[in-house]
Design an enzyme around this catalytic site. Sequence first.
Site, PDB file in Angstrom:
ATOM      1  N   ARG A 161       0.812  -1.217   0.000  1.00  0.00           N
ATOM      2  CA  ARG A 161       0.000   0.000   0.000  1.00  0.00           C
ATOM      3  C   ARG A 161       0.850   1.274   0.000  1.00  0.00           C
ATOM      4  NH1 ARG A 161      -2.287  -3.989   1.710  1.00  0.00           N
ATOM      5  NH2 ARG A 161      -0.595  -4.212   3.195  1.00  0.00           N
ATOM      6  N   THR A 162       1.832   1.371   0.871  1.00  0.00           N
ATOM      7  CA  THR A 162       2.602   2.609   0.980  1.00  0.00           C
ATOM      8  C   THR A 162       3.355   2.886  -0.319  1.00  0.00           C
ATOM      9  OG1 THR A 162       2.846   2.272   3.359  1.00  0.00           O
ATOM     10  CG2 THR A 162       4.339   3.841   2.315  1.00  0.00           C
ATOM     11  N   LYS A 165      25.996  -5.090  -1.627  1.00  0.00           N
ATOM     12  CA  LYS A 165      27.476  -5.076  -1.681  1.00  0.00           C
ATOM     13  C   LYS A 165      28.075  -4.376  -0.470  1.00  0.00           C
ATOM     14  CE  LYS A 165      27.217  -4.602  -6.719  1.00  0.00           C
ATOM     15  NZ  LYS A 165      27.475  -3.695  -7.870  1.00  0.00           N
ATOM     16  N   ARG A 181      11.754   3.695   3.416  1.00  0.00           N
ATOM     17  CA  ARG A 181      11.336   2.708   4.432  1.00  0.00           C
ATOM     18  C   ARG A 181      12.544   1.862   4.779  1.00  0.00           C
ATOM     19  NH1 ARG A 181       6.025  -0.995   4.401  1.00  0.00           N
ATOM     20  NH2 ARG A 181       5.235   1.024   5.096  1.00  0.00           N
ATOM     21  N   HIS A 202       5.515   6.180  11.405  1.00  0.00           N
ATOM     22  CA  HIS A 202       5.003   6.047  10.023  1.00  0.00           C
ATOM     23  C   HIS A 202       4.039   7.220   9.814  1.00  0.00           C
ATOM     24  CE1 HIS A 202       3.838   4.528   6.262  1.00  0.00           C
ATOM     25  NE2 HIS A 202       3.528   3.280   6.555  1.00  0.00           N
TER      26      HIS A 202
END
Length: 305
Positions: A53-54, A82, A103, A131
């Site tokens: 959703r986000t 890496k 995120r 959030h």
Amino acid sequence: MRHDHIISAKQLSRADIEAVLDHAADIAADPAAYADRHADTLLGLLFFEPSTRTKMSFTTAMKRLGGDIVDMGSVESSSVKKGESLADTVRVVEGYADALVLRHPMEGSAKMASEFVDVPLVNAGDGAGQHPTQTLLDLYTIRENAGFDDLTIGIMGDLKYGRTVHSLAHALTNVDAHQHFISPESLRLPRSVRYDLHQEGAEVREHTELESVLPELDVLYVTRIQRERFPDESEYRAVAGQYQIDSETLEAAKDDLTVMHPLPRVDEIAHDVDDTDYATYFEQAHNGVPVRMALLDMILGGEPA
């Protein structure tokens, strides 16, 4: 609203919140008026954790404003694999984009990353921390369905690791809301969050059972047990499935109760609730687009339509 970065719900005043929600309502009423608002603008997406959703609503929001996205893709296919540091990654991507959405599984990562970039950075979830854009769409949904005056809300589930809960609880101190927190003892709100709420003048009412408080609620906000954040699988299994609601549970609720969930759900809300008037979680997810369009428009410096 003038913020360089959106890191935490704690930085948002009542005026900031109202400005975003009002702008989102204008956009929802006439999205075509904003279709070319940010042509040639690129939004950089850096998702170090899974998201549906986000990530998709930020992508949709940027495209509906006339812009586009550049996506780091999965961690496994990036230079993070890496050994590249987060600071180096955001420094590189800010050279490709006009704003960043991040995120990351580490609490505090968004704040740290924001110190290395000059373009706006939006926290799309930092571990069990915050959030804030989920909170803005949650508040939009609450305002649309229950209003902000004399609101009684129950927040139930994983209150320890749930970042949506931490952000929403802080933001609700800006409105006329009575907050009840329902969870197992082991998943209570963290001490730091309870301290901050007390400092903001909020009364923290904690419960281990929903039944005693359900008839009072205008909004019931249900969250998933955050399995991925438990250090020990046995601790998760000890609390998994303890809080589940179905249509029979809600017979004791007000007729106009609003049931919300940031999604995804596992088994907290039975599917027989979906067809009731209580269910608002899919509308809540849909609201992510106009709210994130509003927020992006404001931090990118959009002029009034």
